[in-house]
Design a protein around this motif. Structure first.
Motif, short mmCIF file in Angstrom:
data_model
loop_
_atom_site.label_atom_id
_atom_site.label_comp_id
_atom_site.label_asym_id
_atom_site.label_seq_id
_atom_site.Cartn_x
_atom_site.Cartn_y
_atom_site.Cartn_z
N TRP A 293 0.86 -1.20 0.00
CA TRP A 293 0.00 0.00 0.00
C TRP A 293 0.89 1.24 0.00
O TRP A 293 1.96 1.26 0.61
N VAL A 295 0.72 5.26 0.93
CA VAL A 295 -0.06 6.28 1.64
C VAL A 295 0.63 7.63 1.45
O VAL A 295 1.78 7.81 1.88
N HIS A 297 0.69 11.19 2.63
CA HIS A 297 0.18 12.01 3.73
C HIS A 297 1.27 12.98 4.16
O HIS A 297 2.38 12.99 3.60
N GLY A 305 -3.56 10.29 8.19
CA GLY A 305 -2.57 9.50 7.48
C GLY A 305 -1.79 8.58 8.40
O GLY A 305 -1.56 7.40 8.07
N ALA A 306 -1.40 9.09 9.55
CA ALA A 306 -0.66 8.26 10.50
C ALA A 306 -1.51 7.11 11.00
O ALA A 306 -1.02 5.97 11.13
N THR A 308 -3.91 5.67 9.41
CA THR A 308 -4.04 4.72 8.30
C THR A 308 -2.80 3.86 8.17
O THR A 308 -2.88 2.63 7.98
N VAL A 309 -1.66 4.49 8.28
CA VAL A 309 -0.40 3.74 8.19
C VAL A 309 -0.32 2.69 9.29
O VAL A 309 0.04 1.52 9.06
N ARG A 310 -0.66 3.09 10.51
CA ARG A 310 -0.60 2.14 11.63
C ARG A 310 -1.55 0.97 11.41
O ARG A 310 -1.20 -0.20 11.66
N ARG A 313 -0.22 -1.44 8.61
CA ARG A 313 0.92 -2.24 9.07
C ARG A 313 0.50 -3.25 10.12
O ARG A 313 1.05 -4.37 10.18
N VAL A 319 3.69 -0.95 3.78
CA VAL A 319 3.21 0.41 3.59
C VAL A 319 4.37 1.31 3.19
O VAL A 319 5.38 1.39 3.90
N GLU A 321 5.22 5.08 2.67
CA GLU A 321 4.71 6.43 2.95
C GLU A 321 5.37 7.43 2.01
O GLU A 321 6.59 7.37 1.79
N ARG A 335 9.72 4.95 3.05
CA ARG A 335 9.25 6.32 3.16
C ARG A 335 9.94 7.13 2.06
O ARG A 335 11.13 6.99 1.83
#
Length: 819
Positions: A293, A295, A297, A305-306, A308-310, A313, A319, A321, A335
């Protein structure tokens, strides 16, 4: 040389019989026949009657008087070689000419002409014509019901006139002369089939010859009328008035009359709707995310966004970022920093990731609002680049776009227009990239954690959260209310951007017909090459046209135009932003420059307009948007974005701003070229009259956004989801609120009528199918499909037909993608 001028003044009150019994659209109107009587008296210097004439009479504008109003009429008579007269209304804004002409005595040897005959085989009950006029908004009181018997033919009419009013020492007897105008109106319309007459207003008389004093005539008077010409904006007739002995006592030649706008009833059922966000059930539990995925953000630890990332994962997904700014990440870290999110940057991102992307979550239009250009760059343009480049690599996946305060989900919301523009683009992407399943979620700061629940691939294309409560948009009827004031002021001044185009001219004519005194038309051309007949039609209502050449998006250009209008004519009362440009094409072939060119006249033009009219007390400021923004539209991603910007701007600014999301206009404007194709698909384009009627209904209300479009065909009939400029999901048969379409399932990878059919046979079948549908003998498989005239509408039709025949699901864009 100085000529002698005599001036007469009379103040008319709304309760006086001539005014109170002669009304149109709620206003009293000083009859043209009374204006003629005043001119005759002035030209004759109020001496004893002698035969006289008036020539080249022009009724410039209606002399209207409200019920509680008093308006002074001023008659100036200039005695020159040919005596001239001008009747004007004295208003707080100055004198306004009402009627003009010349006149004088008839030669001493002038004799009345012989009475000519007319053929009028069809009798028409007079009560029918007065009832028809009243229903259309033109009301005559009892003193003006002078037509006692009427018969009509092909462009002819004959009537008996009588009046119960007491004789007054007039010259021409205004009640009887008004009866002549009434009969002329009947001759100029087709009443033989039983149709009710439409209201008409005299706009000129080439010559009125008065051979006898008419004041004593009360009964036994005959009028005969014959039509002599039909123009685009008016029709012309001659009339004679006969006394009881059959002698011609008055002759009117070249009587010009134009239609009045009929009294407007409510708009057609289903034509006026609005978008309402209503509470909805929570989404179904989602399965744990897998795969890779991405993201996008801002990197904040407490934002959506944070969270969603958590969550991703925690599911076990990889993920990546992507942040718009910040320090470069460590080598190998999932990232990235993308300070310039263009196509090249996203192509590098997908290549670096390597594996297919299971899902993308775009959150760059969340958090504190920034200037428009920053919001557009991070949202609209970045999302376009991400969608295009991802769609080039894979046909399936998930693409979830989260915004903050981009939609008016709750009462009092003031959406950010630049963020709303992204919604128009993604609504179109949901049609063009069904395999990527684009979806939209609008959040408020209290709903950041709600986004995680929407990470599943299924669900409606659009949802919104306020205070953690999920909402979905539904299309509901507009319950229009009436503010009590006419939408168009009598002698009001109005500005139309894009005014010389088909749509602009249609609106201008309607404003003129409803009483506007000035319409200022702005376009790049300034009217060069504009439809001369259309301009003449506007002026025929007594409305002045002022044309300006200006680039509406150029800084300061509209400010200069409005300043000139204010200096020459006075403050504006209303503005219409109908300027726009099209650069249609699938998103996969659309560039950021294409989108910018479409946004420029609508978005930049809007800001220039707002600056130009700042501080002006406007009755309305109407933004012409489109259902392409409300529902998305194949091949119009940039146009949809521009229009959703207008919608949000109206919500954010409040009154007097209103955004109108138009469906396809079938008779004028940019949609006429595809109107017939859409009719075949069950889409009913808007007629010009019904569209403008609906617009006037909206202007009586106080509403920020409204959809004016016919619903699509009911289930079972040919439907056209998202083709042309029509709503994507508005079944006509359903009176209940209609939700926008849910996200489509991933499209099939290709047409395959059976598992064992090889590629060669599939190609043969496609070639035969296209040859059949295009009506050609042989199909050249090497030629581009565009050579055969295949456009977005035809692509939809071909994909639907092939899906039915081969029992597969094909994307609507199939024949455009591979054309």
């Amino acid at each position: 040389m100085t000529y002698r001028v005599e001036t007469y003044e009379k103040t008319f009150a709304g309760h006086e019989p001539f005014i109170a019994q002669h009304r149109s659209s709620g206003f009293g109107i000083l009859p043209a026949s009374v204006q003629l009587e005043m001119a005759l008296l002035g030209v004759a210097q109020r001496r004893a009657f002698a035969p006289l004439e008036l020539v080249d009479v022009a009724f410039v504008r209606p002399f209207t008087v409200a019920d509680d109003e008093r308006v002074t009429g001023r008659l100036d008579v200039t005695f020159a070689e040919r005596t001239r007269f001008e009747l004007s209304a004295v208003t707080p804004d100055g004198r306004k000419a009402v009627s003009t002409g010349t006149g004088g005595p008839l030669p001493a040897d002038a004799r009345p002409p012989a009475a000519w005959e007319v053929t009028c085989p069809v009798p028409v009950p007079p009560e029918r014509i007065y009832r028809g006029w009243a229903e259309a908004g033109l009301t005559y009181g009892p003193d003006f019901h002078t037509v006692r018997r009427l018969s009509v033919g092909d462009g002819t009419a004959e009537a008996s006139l009588a009046t119960v009013a007491q004789p007054v020492p007039w010259y021409s007897h205004p009640l009887l002369v008004d009866g002549v105008f009434q009969v002329v109106s009947c001759a100029l319309q087709d009443l033989a089939d039983g149709d009710a007459p439409g209201p008409m207003l005299p706009i000129g008389v080439a010559r009125l010859a008065l051979y006898a004093n008419l004041s004593a005539l009360t009964t036994g008077v005959t009028v005969r009328v014959r039509r002599t010409a039909v123009q685009d904006a008016w029709s012309v007739a001659d009339a004679v008035l006969l006394d009881p002995a059959g002698q011609v006592v008055a002759e009117l030649t070249g009587v010009r009359m134009r239609r009045l706008p009929a009294h407007r009833s409510a708009a057609a059922p289903g034509l006026l709707t609005r978008i309402e966000w209503t509470p909805a059930d929570a989404p179904a539990p989602r399965r744990p995310a897998t795969g890779t995925w991405v993201v996008l953000h801002d990197g904040g630890p407490d934002a959506a966004g944070a969270a969603t990332v958590r969550a991703l994962r925690a599911d076990g997904a990889r993920v990546v970022e992507v942040l718009p700014e910040g320090p470069a990440p460590a080598t190998g870290a999932d990232r990235r920093v993308m300070p310039r999110p263009d196509e090249a940057a996203f192509q590098r991102l997908w290549e670096e990731i390597g594996a297919p992307v299971e899902g993308v979550v775009h959150l760059w239009n969340t958090g504190p609002a920034r200037p428009d250009q920053a919001e557009l760059a991070a949202g609209l343009y970045a999302c376009l680049a991400a969608l295009k480049t991802l769609g080039q690599r894979q046909r399936s996946g998930r693409f979830l776009v989260a915004t903050e305060r981009a939609q008016p989900v709750a009462a009092g919301d003031a959406p950010e227009p630049a963020r709303a523009a992204l919604w128009g683009l993604v609504r179109t992407a949901a049609i063009e990239y069904p395999g990527l399943r684009p979806r939209l979620v609008d959040l408020d700061p209290a709903s950041a954690d709600a986004l995680v629940a929407e990470l599943g691939g299924d669900g409606p294309v659009e949802v919104g959260y306020r205070a953690g409560v999920r909402h979905e948009p539904v299309r509901v009827p507009l319950r229009a209310s009436d503010s009590g004031r006419p939408p168009v002021r009598r002698d009001g001044r109005y500005l139309i951007l894009g005014g010389h185009g088909g749509l602009g001219l249609a609106v201008a004519r309607r404003l003129a017909g409803d009483g506007a005194g000035l319409v200022a038309l702005v376009s790049r051309s300034g009217g060069t090459g504009a439809d001369a007949d259309a301009l003449a039609g506007i002026e025929s209502y007594g409305c002045r046209i002022a044309s300006f050449a200006a680039d509406v998006a150029a800084p300061g250009a509209l400010t200069g135009v409005v300043a000139e209008i204010r200096q020459r004519f006075g403050d504006l009362h209303g503005v219409v932003h109908a300027a726009g440009a099209l650069r249609d094409g699938l998103l996969r072939g659309t560039t950021a420059e294409d989108v910018a060119q479409v946004l420029r006249p609508k978005v930049d033009g809007l800001h220039e307009l707002a600056a130009a009219v700042a501080g002006t007390d406007l009755d309305f400021a109407v933004l012409f948007a489109s259902v392409s923004g409300t529902f998305g539209n194949l091949g119009q991603g940039g146009y949809a974005a521009a229009n959703t910007y207008l919608d949000a701007y109206a919500h954010a600014r409040g009154a007097p701003w209103t955004s109108v999301d138009w469906g396809l206009w079938g008779e004028v404007g940019m949609g006429t070229a595809v109107a017939e194709q859409l009719r075949r698909r069950g889409v009913r384009p808007l007629g010009t009259v019904e569209a403008l009627d609906a617009l006037m209904t909206v202007l009586r209300d106080d509403v920020r956004q409204v959809v004016i479009a016919h619903p699509d065909a009911p289930a079972g009939a040919p439907a056209a989801p998202a083709t042309g400029t029509t709503p994507a999901s508005t079944p006509a048969a359903s009176p209940a609120p209609v939700p926008p379409a849910t996200a489509p399932a991933a499209a099939a990878s290709g047409p395959s009528p059976a598992g064992d059919v090889d590629a060669g046979r599939t190609e043969d079948g496609l070639a035969e199918f296209l040859a059949e549908r295009l009506g050609i003998d042989g199909f050249d498989r090497t030629a581009p499909l565009t050579d055969y005239g295949i456009n977005s509408i035809m692509s939809v039709e071909l994909a639907e037909e092939l899906s039915r025949r081969w029992r597969v699901t094909l994307p609507a864009t199939l024949f455009l993608e591979y054309g």
